[in-house]
Write a protein that holds these residues in place. Structure first.
Motif, PDB file in Angstrom:
ATOM      1  N   ARG A   1       0.916  -1.276  -0.053  1.00  0.00           N
ATOM      2  CA  ARG A   1      -0.012   0.162   0.004  1.00  0.00           C
ATOM      3  C   ARG A   1       0.893   1.193   0.112  1.00  0.00           C
ATOM      4  N   ASP A   2       1.986   1.341   0.737  1.00  0.00           N
ATOM      5  CA  ASP A   2       2.809   2.445   0.620  1.00  0.00           C
ATOM      6  C   ASP A   2       3.458   2.571  -0.410  1.00  0.00           C
ATOM      7  N   ALA A   3       4.070   1.453  -0.935  1.00  0.00           N
ATOM      8  CA  ALA A   3       4.665   1.539  -2.352  1.00  0.00           C
ATOM      9  C   ALA A   3       3.801   2.241  -3.359  1.00  0.00           C
ATOM     10  N   SER A   4       2.474   1.861  -3.486  1.00  0.00           N
ATOM     11  CA  SER A   4       1.538   2.439  -4.404  1.00  0.00           C
ATOM     12  C   SER A   4       1.498   3.860  -4.163  1.00  0.00           C
ATOM     13  N   ASP A   5       1.507   4.317  -2.781  1.00  0.00           N
ATOM     14  CA  ASP A   5       1.429   5.937  -2.570  1.00  0.00           C
ATOM     15  C   ASP A   5       2.681   6.527  -3.259  1.00  0.00           C
ATOM     16  N   LEU A   6       3.842   5.750  -2.921  1.00  0.00           N
ATOM     17  CA  LEU A   6       5.124   6.548  -3.315  1.00  0.00           C
ATOM     18  C   LEU A   6       5.184   6.639  -4.755  1.00  0.00           C
ATOM     19  N   LEU A   7       4.726   5.795  -5.477  1.00  0.00           N
ATOM     20  CA  LEU A   7       4.754   5.738  -6.881  1.00  0.00           C
ATOM     21  C   LEU A   7       3.728   6.561  -7.474  1.00  0.00           C
ATOM     22  N   LEU A   8       2.832   6.602  -6.977  1.00  0.00           N
ATOM     23  CA  LEU A   8       1.857   7.800  -7.150  1.00  0.00           C
ATOM     24  C   LEU A   8       2.281   9.217  -6.979  1.00  0.00           C
ATOM     25  N   THR A   9       3.046   9.471  -6.040  1.00  0.00           N
ATOM     26  CA  THR A   9       3.825  10.490  -5.749  1.00  0.00           C
ATOM     27  C   THR A   9       4.723  10.874  -6.604  1.00  0.00           C
ATOM     28  N   VAL A  10       5.556   9.921  -7.083  1.00  0.00           N
ATOM     29  CA  VAL A  10       6.619  10.258  -8.236  1.00  0.00           C
ATOM     30  C   VAL A  10       6.038  10.434  -9.609  1.00  0.00           C
ATOM     31  N   MET A  11       4.798   9.907  -9.677  1.00  0.00           N
ATOM     32  CA  MET A  11       4.212  10.187 -11.214  1.00  0.00           C
ATOM     33  C   MET A  11       3.793  11.542 -11.353  1.00  0.00           C
ATOM     34  N   THR A  12       3.135  12.102 -10.195  1.00  0.00           N
ATOM     35  CA  THR A  12       2.601  13.490 -10.168  1.00  0.00           C
ATOM     36  C   THR A  12       3.699  14.353 -10.086  1.00  0.00           C
ATOM     37  N   ASN A  13       4.739  14.045  -9.361  1.00  0.00           N
ATOM     38  CA  ASN A  13       5.740  15.163  -9.568  1.00  0.00           C
ATOM     39  C   ASN A  13       6.507  15.142 -10.668  1.00  0.00           C
ATOM     40  N   HIS A  14       6.600  13.811 -11.450  1.00  0.00           N
ATOM     41  CA  HIS A  14       7.066  14.011 -12.684  1.00  0.00           C
ATOM     42  C   HIS A  14       6.272  14.653 -13.689  1.00  0.00           C
ATOM     43  N   LEU A  15       5.116  15.164 -13.737  1.00  0.00           N
ATOM     44  CA  LEU A  15       4.618  16.156 -14.321  1.00  0.00           C
ATOM     45  C   LEU A  15       5.123  17.355 -14.080  1.00  0.00           C
ATOM     46  N   ALA A  16       5.266  17.891 -12.826  1.00  0.00           N
ATOM     47  CA  ALA A  16       5.956  19.228 -12.517  1.00  0.00           C
ATOM     48  C   ALA A  16       7.255  19.139 -13.024  1.00  0.00           C
ATOM     49  N   VAL A  17       7.965  18.328 -13.137  1.00  0.00           N
ATOM     50  CA  VAL A  17       9.368  18.182 -13.541  1.00  0.00           C
ATOM     51  C   VAL A  17       9.434  18.520 -14.942  1.00  0.00           C
ATOM     52  N   ASP A  18       8.485  17.761 -15.770  1.00  0.00           N
ATOM     53  CA  ASP A  18       8.380  18.199 -17.007  1.00  0.00           C
ATOM     54  C   ASP A  18       7.914  19.740 -17.380  1.00  0.00           C
ATOM     55  N   ALA A  19       7.147  20.151 -16.672  1.00  0.00           N
ATOM     56  CA  ALA A  19       6.891  21.431 -16.899  1.00  0.00           C
ATOM     57  C   ALA A  19       7.600  22.561 -16.600  1.00  0.00           C
ATOM     58  N   LEU A  20       8.316  22.502 -15.261  1.00  0.00           N
ATOM     59  CA  LEU A  20       9.004  23.707 -14.797  1.00  0.00           C
ATOM     60  C   LEU A  20      10.348  23.466 -14.876  1.00  0.00           C
ATOM     61  N   VAL A  21      10.920  22.066 -14.971  1.00  0.00           N
ATOM     62  CA  VAL A  21      12.313  21.991 -14.905  1.00  0.00           C
ATOM     63  C   VAL A  21      12.640  21.772 -16.289  1.00  0.00           C
ATOM     64  N   VAL A  22      12.005  20.983 -17.173  1.00  0.00           N
ATOM     65  CA  VAL A  22      12.543  20.662 -18.544  1.00  0.00           C
ATOM     66  C   VAL A  22      11.897  21.734 -19.516  1.00  0.00           C
ATOM     67  N   ALA A  23      10.700  22.072 -19.415  1.00  0.00           N
ATOM     68  CA  ALA A  23      10.105  23.106 -20.465  1.00  0.00           C
ATOM     69  C   ALA A  23      10.510  24.490 -20.044  1.00  0.00           C
ATOM     70  N   TRP A  24      10.608  24.757 -18.859  1.00  0.00           N
ATOM     71  CA  TRP A  24      10.916  26.417 -18.450  1.00  0.00           C
ATOM     72  C   TRP A  24      12.309  26.528 -18.426  1.00  0.00           C
ATOM     73  N   TRP A  25      13.001  25.638 -17.468  1.00  0.00           N
ATOM     74  CA  TRP A  25      14.482  26.079 -17.344  1.00  0.00           C
ATOM     75  C   TRP A  25      15.242  25.396 -18.011  1.00  0.00           C
ATOM     76  N   GLY A  26      14.964  24.158 -18.713  1.00  0.00           N
ATOM     77  CA  GLY A  26      15.816  23.668 -19.592  1.00  0.00           C
ATOM     78  C   GLY A  26      15.775  24.082 -20.916  1.00  0.00           C
ATOM     79  N   HIS A  27      14.762  24.282 -21.520  1.00  0.00           N
ATOM     80  CA  HIS A  27      14.372  24.931 -22.757  1.00  0.00           C
ATOM     81  C   HIS A  27      13.972  26.384 -23.093  1.00  0.00           C
ATOM     82  N   GLY A  28      13.972  26.924 -21.610  1.00  0.00           N
ATOM     83  CA  GLY A  28      13.619  28.321 -21.618  1.00  0.00           C
ATOM     84  C   GLY A  28      12.355  28.890 -22.179  1.00  0.00           C
ATOM     85  N   ARG A  29      11.355  27.930 -22.325  1.00  0.00           N
ATOM     86  CA  ARG A  29       9.875  28.319 -22.792  1.00  0.00           C
ATOM     87  C   ARG A  29       8.981  28.328 -21.649  1.00  0.00           C
TER      88      ARG A  29
END
Length: 351
Positions: free
Chosen positions: A149-177
């Motif tokens: 049960r705790d592993a499912s919570d952890l994986l779900l947290t990783v997935m939602t945080n990955h969305l934030a990384v794609d938007a804020l880190v990759v698109a904004w900081w990495g590509h400058g968009r």
């Protein structure tokens, strides 16, 4: 008389000598110069190509140097193709005012569903498929079920945080968009709030009891935390599964239309990895005895549809009006500045 005759004799001898020497001079001129004289003969001719060494007599034709040709400039080293830059296609509608309003209403609905009172006897029956799947997949150990049960919570947290990384880190900081990052983030929030509202309404109204209901005995204060409150009656459909597959659908949608990782295999791998992680989350919810198999399967279907349909229907399929296209060409930079205040400060930004 004798002097005149002698003079005529000398003139005749000189003429005869001249006639005899002319053929030999012509032959000498036609003959190739001696090897030792080749450099001297050609040095004054001004022909730079004649300065090459002569081939040895009798050497094969292939061994003789080829006549000089025009010099070719050295080929410039091939440069690797520059990685593609992400950009918001003018044909894609940007996040509209109506979507901001709808996202706020969906978030309020999702929170409001927590107040739906549970119904203890509304859905307690277990069909044959769910019963067989539970017996086959459920972990027997209490401790291991909690770990799953705790592993499912952890994986779900990783997935939602990955969305934030794609938007804020990759698109904004990495590509400058910055504006592209804003669009990605708002689409993510919109789809996730829609999924949360759907799950809250359905789970609250159906009030299906969890698979672990048999262990929820005795006074409520002595029961496990999973047995307390309305959580015990919110089994259908699985919120973890639907949220995980919503995040996976969003990841696949963004990487299919924007080369966030450079395009090609890296972006395809991001989609495949997110789908695999979402499947792991749904499986863990079943083996940890938190949901029946139909709960997880329904959640996976609803989440996939939400994560793929929302970005495509509202943005990636196109349809932006011409006047919106003209305004969409504004700069992608996002400016954020800190404004000091007596008790702290404010972040002021332009998106």
């Amino acid at each position: 008389m004798r002097c005149a005759a002698a003079l005529r004799l000398v003139r005749g001898a000189l003429a005869a000598a001249a006639l005899l020497g002319a053929p030999s001079a012509r032959a000498q001129a036609a003959a190739p110069p001696a090897r030792g004289q080749a450099g001297a003969a050609t040095a004054g001719s001004g022909n730079a190509g004649a300065l090459r060494p002569e081939a040895a007599p009798g050497a094969p034709a292939a061994a003789r140097p080829a006549p000089p040709g025009p010099e070719r400039p050295a080929a410039a080293p091939e440069r690797g193709a520059a990685p593609p830059k992400i950009a918001w296609d003018p044909r894609w509608p940007r996040f509209r005012t109506s979507e901001y309003v709808a996202t706020g209403l969906l978030a309020a609905t999702a929170f409001g569903t927590l107040a739906i009172p549970p119904s203890e006897g509304r859905w307690t029956a277990v069909n044959g498929f769910d019963g067989s799947a539970r017996e086959a997949l459920r972990i027997r150990s209490d401790r291991q079920r909690e770990m799953a049960r705790d592993a499912s919570d952890l994986l779900l947290t990783v997935m939602t945080n990955h969305l934030a990384v794609d938007a804020l880190v990759v698109a904004w900081w990495g590509h400058g968009r910055g504006s592209v990052a804003w669009e990605i983030a708002m689409i993510d929030i919109e789809a996730l709030t829609l999924n949360a509202a759907l799950n809250g309404v359905v789970a609250g109204l159906t009030s299906r009891e969890r698979p672990y209901r048999a262990v929820c005995t005795g006074p409520e204060e002595d029961q496990d935390r999973d047995c307390r409150g309305s959580k015990r009656y919110r089994s259908f459909f699985s919120g973890h599964s639907s949220t995980a597959f919503t995040a996976a659908g969003l990841t696949c949608s963004h990487h299919a239309h924007l080369p966030l990782y450079g395009g090609g295999a890296p972006d395809a791998l991001a989609c495949v990895a997110s789908l695999g992680t979402a499947a792991a989350v749904a499986t863990l919810r079943v083996v940890s005895d938190q949901h029946f198999a139909t709960d997880a399967l329904t959640g996976a279907a609803v989440g996939t549809l939400t994560g793929l349909a929302v970005p495509w229907l509202l943005h990636y399929r196109g349809g932006a009006p011409a006047e919106a296209n003209a305004g969409a060409r504004r700069g992608d930079a996002v400016s954020i500045r800190f404004v000091p205040a007596p008790l702290g400060g404010y972040l002021v930004g332009r998106f």
